[in-house]
Design a protein around this motif. Structure first.
Motif, PDB file in Angstrom:
ATOM      1  N   GLU A 170       1.118  11.139  -6.056  1.00 18.61           N
ATOM      2  CA  GLU A 170       0.044  10.159  -6.212  1.00 18.61           C
ATOM      3  C   GLU A 170      -0.059   9.661  -7.646  1.00 18.61           C
ATOM      4  O   GLU A 170      -0.263   8.470  -7.890  1.00 18.61           O
ATOM      5  N   ARG A 171       0.116  10.573  -8.587  1.00 15.63           N
ATOM      6  CA  ARG A 171       0.080  10.177  -9.992  1.00 15.63           C
ATOM      7  C   ARG A 171       1.270   9.256 -10.291  1.00 15.63           C
ATOM      8  O   ARG A 171       1.128   8.208 -10.926  1.00 15.63           O
ATOM      9  N   ASP A 212       7.011  13.234  -9.530  1.00 17.11           N
ATOM     10  CA  ASP A 212       6.306  12.080 -10.105  1.00 17.11           C
ATOM     11  C   ASP A 212       7.323  11.035 -10.559  1.00 17.11           C
ATOM     12  O   ASP A 212       7.145   9.842 -10.325  1.00 17.11           O
ATOM     13  N   ARG A 232       2.892   1.776  -9.930  1.00 21.22           N
ATOM     14  CA  ARG A 232       2.219   0.517  -9.543  1.00 21.22           C
ATOM     15  C   ARG A 232       1.788  -0.278 -10.765  1.00 21.22           C
ATOM     16  O   ARG A 232       1.923  -1.505 -10.802  1.00 21.22           O
ATOM     17  N   ALA A 233       1.230   0.421 -11.733  1.00 19.14           N
ATOM     18  CA  ALA A 233       0.754  -0.268 -12.942  1.00 19.14           C
ATOM     19  C   ALA A 233       1.935  -0.885 -13.692  1.00 19.14           C
ATOM     20  O   ALA A 233       1.854  -2.025 -14.178  1.00 19.14           O
ATOM     21  N   SER A 292       0.997   5.511   0.239  1.00 22.27           N
ATOM     22  CA  SER A 292       0.238   6.733   0.438  1.00 22.27           C
ATOM     23  C   SER A 292       1.229   7.880   0.496  1.00 22.27           C
ATOM     24  O   SER A 292       2.437   7.682   0.596  1.00 22.27           O
ATOM     25  N   GLU A 345      -4.490  -0.825 -17.012  1.00 26.13           N
ATOM     26  CA  GLU A 345      -4.680  -0.309 -15.661  1.00 26.13           C
ATOM     27  C   GLU A 345      -4.644   1.216 -15.644  1.00 26.13           C
ATOM     28  O   GLU A 345      -5.382   1.857 -14.899  1.00 26.13           O
ATOM     29  N   LEU A 346      -3.799   1.793 -16.473  1.00 26.79           N
ATOM     30  CA  LEU A 346      -3.680   3.256 -16.509  1.00 26.79           C
ATOM     31  C   LEU A 346      -4.720   3.890 -17.440  1.00 26.79           C
ATOM     32  O   LEU A 346      -4.751   5.113 -17.589  1.00 26.79           O
ATOM     33  N   GLU A 388       0.860  -1.179   0.000  1.00 25.74           N
ATOM     34  CA  GLU A 388       0.000   0.000   0.000  1.00 25.74           C
ATOM     35  C   GLU A 388       0.899   1.232   0.000  1.00 25.74           C
ATOM     36  O   GLU A 388       1.841   1.303   0.790  1.00 25.74           O
ATOM     37  N   ARG A 426       0.662   5.841  -8.904  1.00 24.82           N
ATOM     38  CA  ARG A 426      -0.315   5.086  -9.692  1.00 24.82           C
ATOM     39  C   ARG A 426       0.366   4.506 -10.942  1.00 24.82           C
ATOM     40  O   ARG A 426       0.185   3.329 -11.283  1.00 24.82           O
ATOM     41  N   GLU A 427       1.176   5.324 -11.592  1.00 25.91           N
ATOM     42  CA  GLU A 427       1.876   4.844 -12.791  1.00 25.91           C
ATOM     43  C   GLU A 427       2.901   3.780 -12.428  1.00 25.91           C
ATOM     44  O   GLU A 427       3.008   2.742 -13.095  1.00 25.91           O
ATOM     45  N   ARG A 472       7.633   7.283  -9.052  1.00 22.95           N
ATOM     46  CA  ARG A 472       7.581   6.108  -9.942  1.00 22.95           C
ATOM     47  C   ARG A 472       8.776   5.208  -9.681  1.00 22.95           C
ATOM     48  O   ARG A 472       8.651   3.987  -9.540  1.00 22.95           O
TER      49      ARG A 472
END
Ligand code: BES
Ligand code: MN
Ligand code: ZN
Length: 495
Positions: free
Chosen positions: A170-171, A123, A177-178, A4, A305-306, A2, A174-175, A127
């Motif tokens: 956060e962006r 970002d 993780r994908a 955050s 996913e993205l 997880e 997300r990237e 990543r």
């Protein structure tokens, strides 16, 4: 895992472990300074005692630091501030995550997004952090009868300096993780042994991926391939008991009329060499000869996913390259789907034979670009080692785009020439051309061979023979070039 992000003072983080950087010699990063102030100089005191000078690759763990909410403080060496850059950021991230894992902490906070990496935003940093976490945490134990305990580390907080930073982090997460999930899929498929990961298994994996991520998946069997005239592909599969498969995956993130990017992955689930059989030393590694195919599936997973706003088609020609009574023989001539005839002088140069027909098949999609990915030549490993993939392209703009995507994701490639001068090496006395070009420039002549099937569109070829897996003690698939391809496609989706 997880992830955050939080805009908060590092001394307030109340979890098991907070990691902060220290430059060499003993210069505190902003977060380390904040901890030092909150602890009334305890961090500096510790550094003065001489146990840590901030060298890159080193860490020190401190307990019970006063004035600090976290249970532990991990000091992470960053090397000299002047030398700190992308590579150092990646290296110290890995070091920190490995050290945190060793503490057995269930959660941790990384004060790394603030570290100065010129030309890369937060970002990018997040990543990279996520990818490092995923890489350190990756295990392949499906084939072990006793599964090792999973590591306890389950929650990571990436500290942010501002609201805007938190948003960008956060962006990036997300990237990251994908891409990491795509890489894990690629690695799992690559690591599976050849007796399990057969062409049928690969096709089933594609169908499953399609169900999970709403991709349209179609699997052609041998008969359909024969009807299409894919005799070059089928000549490779002939010696095997395993039926060949040709998988088509479609992701639609843009309008019906938007021309897709086509990705093609070499899916040789085991490469014995065929009648031109390979020596037995390290032949087990030829189970990785489907890593191109696996990276296409992994990339499509990341794309889906993205929810990238473009259309992507994945093509996976999958078969085994085996010797046997029905196998192709040196000197055999086959007619490819393109109509061009090929003299198979070496049955071990099979990757290009299956890619040839896939490249012809790609024409029907009127692609904006085609990128094939293949563990194609041992010569590429000799030329470039395990650091970068070999890149070839019939359009320089496409090459530049892929090179930049590789630099940005640190999944790099190096361009090699595709000059006509090399094409001569493929001359054949008996067919339009041969499938090998002699000893010299083996990776280039392989690419030259492919180029003859890719004349109708912008095309690039990635030779990932040196980058798709690691040998030796750390033997295993790497998940490359999923980061490069996903980054390339993110660019195309925006552009
Ligand atoms: N899958 C191999 C390429 C390979 C070899 C990848 C070693 C990674 C490590 C490919 O099918 C192959 O056998 N290529 C031959 C071509 C040659 C016969 C012209 C090679 O590289 O030896
Ligand atoms: Mn081969
Ligand atoms: Zn091969």
């Amino acid at each position: 895992m997880e992830f955050s992000t939080k805009v908060a003072a590092p001394e307030k983080y109340s979890g098991a472990c907070i990691a902060v950087g220290v430059f060499e010699p003993r210069k505190l990063s902003a977060a380390a300074s904040a901890l030092d102030a909150a602890s009334r100089g305890q961090i500096r005191e510790f550094l003065r005692s001489g146990d840590m000078d901030g060298r890159l690759g080193t860490t020190r763990l401190l307990y019970d630091v006063r004035g600090i909410a976290a249970e532990r403080v991990l000091l992470v060496g960053l090397g000299p501030e002047k030398e700190f850059g992308e590579k150092q950021f990646r290296d110290c991230s890995r070091t920190a995550i490995t050290a945190i894992g060793d503490t057995g902490s269930r959660e941790a906070c990384l004060s790394f997004s603030e570290l100065p990496v010129s030309n890369r935003g937060v970002d990018w940093r997040s990543r990279q952090l996520v990818l490092a976490v995923a890489d350190v945490a990756y295990r392949f134990d499906r084939m072990k009868s006793k599964k090792p305990q999973p590591r306890p580390l389950a929650r990571i907080t990436i500290s942010a300096m501002s609201k805007q930073d938190a948003h960008d982090i956060e962006r990036g997460v997300r990237e990251g993780r994908a891409i990491a999930a795509g890489m894990a899929l690629t690695r799992d498929l690559g690591n599976l042994p050849g007796n399990i990961c057969t062409p049928t298994y690969l096709a089933d994996a594609a169908v499953k991926l399609g169900k999970e991520w709403k991709l349209a998946v179609e699997v052609l069997d041998q008969r359909s391939m024969a009807m299409l005239g894919m005799n070059s592909l089928l000549s490779v599969s002939k010696g095997s008991r395993q039926p060949p498969k040709f998988v088509i995956l479609r992701y639609s993130g843009a309008g019906r009329k938007a021309r897709p990017v086509v990705l093609i992955g070499k899916g040789i689930t085991f490469d014995t060499g065929g009648i031109s059989i390979k020596p037995s030393a390290e032949m087990d590694e030829m189970k990785f000869d489907m890593c191109g195919a696996a990276s296409v599936l992994g990339t499509l997973r990341a794309v889906a996913e993205l929810e990238m706003k473009l259309n992507v088609v994945g093509l996976v020609p999958a078969c085994e390259n085996m010797p046997g009574g029905a196998a192709s023989k040196p000197g055999d001539v086959v007619t490819s789907m393109s109509g061009q005839t090929i003299e198979i002088l070496n049955t071990d140069a099979e990757g290009r034979l299956i890619l040839a027909d896939a490249l012809s098949y790609a024409e029907r999609f009127e692609p904006q670009a085609v990128v094939d990915v293949a563990t194609l030549t041992g010569a590429c490993v000799v030329a470039l080692g395990h650091v970068c993939s070999g890149l070839f392209a019939n359009r320089d703009a496409l090459a530049r785009e892929l090179l930049a995507a590789g630099e940005e994701s640190w999944d790099r490639a190096w361009q090699l020439p595709l000059w006509d001068d090399y094409q001569e090496q493929l001359k054949s006395n008996f067919a339009d051309f041969a499938n090998i070009g002699g000893k010299a420039a083996g990776s280039i002549t392989a690419a030259c061979f492919l180029s003859r099937f890719a004349r109708r569109y912008d095309w690039a070829h990635l030779d990932i023979a040196g980058t798709a897996w690691k040998s030796g003690k750390e033997k295993g698939a790497t998940g490359r070039p999923v980061p490069m391809l996903a980054t390339f496609l993110m660019g195309r989706a925006k552009g």
